[in-house]
Design a protein around this motif. Structure first.
Motif, PDB file in Angstrom:
ATOM      1  N   PRO A 151       0.824  -1.216   0.000  1.00 54.58           N
ATOM      2  CA  PRO A 151       0.000   0.000   0.000  1.00 54.58           C
ATOM      3  C   PRO A 151       0.857   1.265   0.000  1.00 54.58           C
ATOM      4  CG  PRO A 151       0.165  -0.845   2.216  1.00 54.58           C
ATOM      5  CD  PRO A 151       0.873  -1.850   1.344  1.00 54.58           C
ATOM      6  N   PRO A 152       0.303   2.396  -0.417  1.00 52.03           N
ATOM      7  CA  PRO A 152       1.047   3.658  -0.365  1.00 52.03           C
ATOM      8  C   PRO A 152       1.185   4.132   1.077  1.00 52.03           C
ATOM      9  CG  PRO A 152      -1.219   4.056  -1.003  1.00 52.03           C
ATOM     10  CD  PRO A 152      -1.058   2.576  -0.943  1.00 52.03           C
ATOM     11  N   SER A 153       2.189   4.944   1.320  1.00 55.27           N
ATOM     12  CA  SER A 153       2.371   5.508   2.657  1.00 55.27           C
ATOM     13  C   SER A 153       1.269   6.523   2.944  1.00 55.27           C
ATOM     14  CB  SER A 153       3.733   6.197   2.756  1.00 55.27           C
ATOM     15  OG  SER A 153       3.772   7.316   1.895  1.00 55.27           O
ATOM     16  N   ILE A 167     -13.241  10.720  -1.984  1.00 53.37           N
ATOM     17  CA  ILE A 167     -12.765  10.064  -3.205  1.00 53.37           C
ATOM     18  C   ILE A 167     -11.576   9.157  -2.899  1.00 53.37           C
ATOM     19  CG2 ILE A 167     -11.573  10.474  -5.396  1.00 53.37           C
ATOM     20  CD1 ILE A 167     -13.261  13.026  -5.668  1.00 53.37           C
ATOM     21  N   GLU A 168     -10.637   9.677  -2.124  1.00 53.25           N
ATOM     22  CA  GLU A 168      -9.431   8.893  -1.824  1.00 53.25           C
ATOM     23  C   GLU A 168      -9.775   7.646  -1.028  1.00 53.25           C
ATOM     24  OE1 GLU A 168      -5.928   7.270  -0.127  1.00 53.25           O
ATOM     25  OE2 GLU A 168      -7.547   8.180   1.061  1.00 53.25           O
ATOM     26  N   ALA A 180     -10.973   0.306  -3.011  1.00 55.19           N
ATOM     27  CA  ALA A 180     -11.092  -0.497  -4.235  1.00 55.19           C
ATOM     28  C   ALA A 180      -9.749  -1.113  -4.615  1.00 55.19           C
ATOM     29  CB  ALA A 180     -11.614   0.375  -5.384  1.00 55.19           C
ATOM     30  N   ALA A 181      -8.684  -0.309  -4.505  1.00 57.29           N
ATOM     31  CA  ALA A 181      -7.359  -0.803  -4.865  1.00 57.29           C
ATOM     32  C   ALA A 181      -6.876  -1.868  -3.870  1.00 57.29           C
ATOM     33  CB  ALA A 181      -6.370   0.354  -4.916  1.00 57.29           C
ATOM     34  N   SER A 182      -7.151  -1.662  -2.600  1.00 56.04           N
ATOM     35  CA  SER A 182      -6.744  -2.643  -1.579  1.00 56.04           C
ATOM     36  C   SER A 182      -7.455  -3.968  -1.768  1.00 56.04           C
ATOM     37  CB  SER A 182      -7.024  -2.086  -0.178  1.00 56.04           C
ATOM     38  OG  SER A 182      -6.233  -0.944   0.080  1.00 56.04           O
ATOM     39  N   GLN A 227      -2.609   1.210 -10.334  1.00 56.24           N
ATOM     40  CA  GLN A 227      -3.366   1.648 -11.510  1.00 56.24           C
ATOM     41  C   GLN A 227      -4.839   1.887 -11.161  1.00 56.24           C
ATOM     42  OE1 GLN A 227      -3.167  -1.081 -14.774  1.00 56.24           O
ATOM     43  NE2 GLN A 227      -4.804  -0.077 -15.880  1.00 56.24           N
ATOM     44  N   ILE A 228      -5.427   0.965 -10.414  1.00 55.82           N
ATOM     45  CA  ILE A 228      -6.830   1.107 -10.014  1.00 55.82           C
ATOM     46  C   ILE A 228      -7.012   2.316  -9.104  1.00 55.82           C
ATOM     47  CG2 ILE A 228      -8.635   0.030  -8.585  1.00 55.82           C
ATOM     48  CD1 ILE A 228      -7.784  -2.642  -9.801  1.00 55.82           C
ATOM     49  N   TYR A 229      -6.076   2.510  -8.187  1.00 55.03           N
ATOM     50  CA  TYR A 229      -6.101   3.656  -7.261  1.00 55.03           C
ATOM     51  C   TYR A 229      -6.140   4.971  -8.032  1.00 55.03           C
ATOM     52  CZ  TYR A 229      -4.404   6.428  -3.197  1.00 55.03           C
ATOM     53  OH  TYR A 229      -4.246   7.332  -2.170  1.00 55.03           O
ATOM     54  N   ALA A 230      -5.270   5.084  -9.031  1.00 58.55           N
ATOM     55  CA  ALA A 230      -5.199   6.314  -9.820  1.00 58.55           C
ATOM     56  C   ALA A 230      -6.436   6.499 -10.701  1.00 58.55           C
ATOM     57  CB  ALA A 230      -3.934   6.297 -10.679  1.00 58.55           C
ATOM     58  N   LYS A 231      -6.860   5.407 -11.364  1.00 55.11           N
ATOM     59  CA  LYS A 231      -8.005   5.519 -12.276  1.00 55.11           C
ATOM     60  C   LYS A 231      -9.294   5.829 -11.523  1.00 55.11           C
ATOM     61  CE  LYS A 231      -6.543   2.844 -16.295  1.00 55.11           C
ATOM     62  NZ  LYS A 231      -6.842   1.713 -17.186  1.00 55.11           N
ATOM     63  N   GLU A 232      -9.472   5.177 -10.385  1.00 51.92           N
ATOM     64  CA  GLU A 232     -10.690   5.403  -9.603  1.00 51.92           C
ATOM     65  C   GLU A 232     -10.732   6.833  -9.081  1.00 51.92           C
ATOM     66  OE1 GLU A 232     -14.363   3.808  -8.164  1.00 51.92           O
ATOM     67  OE2 GLU A 232     -12.877   3.077  -9.602  1.00 51.92           O
ATOM     68  N   SER A 233      -9.583   7.321  -8.621  1.00 52.43           N
ATOM     69  CA  SER A 233      -9.505   8.707  -8.139  1.00 52.43           C
ATOM     70  C   SER A 233      -9.844   9.686  -9.250  1.00 52.43           C
ATOM     71  CB  SER A 233      -8.101   8.997  -7.595  1.00 52.43           C
ATOM     72  OG  SER A 233      -7.806   8.190  -6.490  1.00 52.43           O
TER      73      SER A 233
END
Length: 539
Positions: free
Chosen positions: A19-21, A61-62, A68-70, A86-92
């Motif tokens: 996961p991102p920090s 949104i985040e 979703a990404a997790s 990729q999903i994290y960025a696209k969904e955002s």
């Protein structure tokens, strides 16, 4: 272990993308807030969100995108997290677009946030379409007749029409009647082909008529003004204290003209966009531009490309840019900075946490300057999307440093290292940095880099399966006919993703390196020596 592997082995650690920090998550929220509160085509149509509402929406949104990404990450077979990113960025991105199109919410008392009302009433008067042509008094009367009636125009665009003196006199009373409602004025390319004396008089008339209007946007590009032209706009420029966007591109801005701009504009504290492309500013002019930059703390988009600035001016400009902590787009292409200015700029870059696009091509950076910039970018600009460093005499020696920076930039969409001397060794190192993650990558350009079969093949393999990838440019290299066939085979299911190879020279030789030739065994050996290279992404 062979020498190549030993050289890079200390960098080899697997990249952890998910996961991102927490700091990365907060950075994304902050970026979305800025996008939601920045005037755009959407805000004009649907309304501009308040900062308070944008912060609430961005956090929501985040949270959704992260969840979703997790959820997807838990099901990943390889577990490297690349598709989760990729999903994290696209969904955002998708959810933010929905919020922009929704516009401000209705308050409980039924009133809409004030920005929406403003946006809904904004109207543009634009005569720039059609054939570029001279305009005289009679045609001006006809073209501008709607401005004589009651109207709500807040932006006028007179670009692409050349006003003579008689036409300017027709315009003068019209501008006087509407100047209090104007917020945006585009006078780019509006005196083309006129004799200097007439052009200066026309500029004076427009300047006086617009004096005192409160503008956020002013474009005076493509007018070949020089110092005389800048001073012809004295009345208008001196009355501007709220400018957010100023464009002075292709205006013959010499050192004297640059000093005049610095002298005449009373305040640049609100300036967000400043563009000086294609002028003859030079080192002395860069000093004046640097003064403007130093007094523009809100600057987000700065372009000073093709302005003949050398090392001295580049160093001064770099130091001034260090005060612009909100910079998002920086374009300094086609100047004569050299290594010293490149190193100076690398020190300023540490302040650019919001940077998304940086254009540093044709600056004579060489390996030392390129490495300094790459090291600085690696530890800043977490959301970098565009990185261009073409034409800087960069060799394979700097490839590992560049690759470490590239590996850390998981939001990268475009990478250009064209017209350098990366050769196969550098191309393979860069390829390894692109292999993992980089789900938003759309374009890679390593044309004219003395790349042969091995480097071309590894580059193709690194990008061919990226979901949104559009173009790999490896033209004007030394790829053998066999190598060309191999690359085309890699792209057999998506041939449009491979750029043209018309300039490739399969017989090309590099006389500076006798050890490198077209021998297939040698190429395969080089690829084998570096095949296990991985780039470490540092926290």
């Amino acid at each position: 272990m062979d020498s190549a592997a030993q050289t890079f082995q200390h960098r080899a650690l697997p990249i952890k993308l998910w996961p991102p920090s927490q700091s990365t998550r907060l950075m994304l929220v902050d970026r979305m807030v800025k996008n939601l509160t920045t005037p755009s085509i959407f805000s004009r149509k649907y309304g501009l969100l308040s900062k308070e509402e944008a912060e609430e929406d961005a956090k929501h949104i985040e949270d959704i995108a992260f969840a979703a990404a997790s959820q997807h990450f838990e099901k990943e077979s390889d577990g490297d997290g690349s598709s989760a990113v990729q999903i994290y960025a696209k969904e955002s991105s998708k959810l933010m677009l929905e919020v922009l199109k929704r516009g401000p919410r209705i308050k409980e008392d039924g009133d809409v946030i004030s920005e929406k009302t403003t946006a809904a009433n904004e109207t543009i008067f634009d005569i720039s379409g059609g054939r570029r042509a001279f305009i005289e008094a009679e045609e001006a009367e006809e073209l501008l007749k709607s401005l004589r009636k009651p109207n709500s125009y807040t932006k006028i665009c007179f670009s692409n029409r050349s006003f003579g003196l008689d036409a300017a006199r027709v315009v003068e009373p019209i501008l006087l009647s509407i100047r209090d409602q104007l917020t945006e004025v585009d006078l780019s390319d509006f005196i083309a082909g006129r004799p200097e004396d007439e052009a200066l008089k026309v500029m004076n008339i427009f300047s006086s008529a617009l004096e005192g209007c409160v503008l956020r946007y002013l474009d005076l590009s493509n007018n070949a003004m020089g110092e005389k032209g800048v001073r012809a706009f004295t009345s208008l420029l001196r009355s501007q204290k709220n400018l957010e966007e100023l464009y002075l591109m292709n205006d013959g801005i010499s050192e004297e003209a640059a000093r005049a701009v610095c002298e005449l504009i009373p305040s640049t504290e609100m300036l967000v966009v400043l563009q000086f492309h294609n002028n003859m500013t030079g080192d002395e002019g860069a000093l004046a531009i640097s003064e403007i930059v130093k007094h523009s703390p809100a600057l987000e988009d700065f372009r000073c490309s093709s302005t003949r600035i050398g090392s001295e001016g580049g160093v001064t400009l770099a130091e001034a840019l260090g005060t612009c902590s909100h910079l998002r787009k920086l374009d300094l292409r086609d100047n004569m900075f050299g290594v010293e200015a490149g190193v100076a700029l690398s020190k300023a870059i540490s302040a650019f946490s919001d940077l998304t696009e940086i254009y540093l091509s044709y600056l004579n950076l060489e390996d030392e300057g390129a490495e300094a910039l790459a090291n600085s970018l690696k530890d800043s600009a977490p959301s970098l999307q565009v990185l261009e460093m073409a034409g800087n005499d960069i060799t394979a020696k700097a490839a590992a440093t560049l690759a470490a920076c590239i590996a850390a930039k998981q939001f990268l969409t475009k990478l250009s290292l064209a017209e350098n001397e990366m050769k196969d060794e550098g191309a393979i190192v860069i390829s390894k940095a692109l292999e993992v993650g980089h789900g938003q990558l759309t374009e890679v350009d390593l044309s004219t880099n003395s790349i042969r079969r091995a480097g071309a093949r590894v580059l193709a393999q690194a990008v061919v399966h990226k979901p949104g990838f559009k173009l790999l440019n490896i033209d004007a290299n030394f790829i053998s006919d066999v190598g060309i066939d191999e690359v085309k085979d890699i792209f057999k299911n998506s041939p449009d993703m491979l750029g043209p190879l018309d300039e490739n020279d399969p017989e090309g030789e590099d006389l500076d390196d006798e050890a490198e030739d077209d021998n297939t065994d040698n190429e395969n050996e080089l690829e084998s020596r570096l095949k296990n290279l991985e780039i470490k992404q540092e926290d």
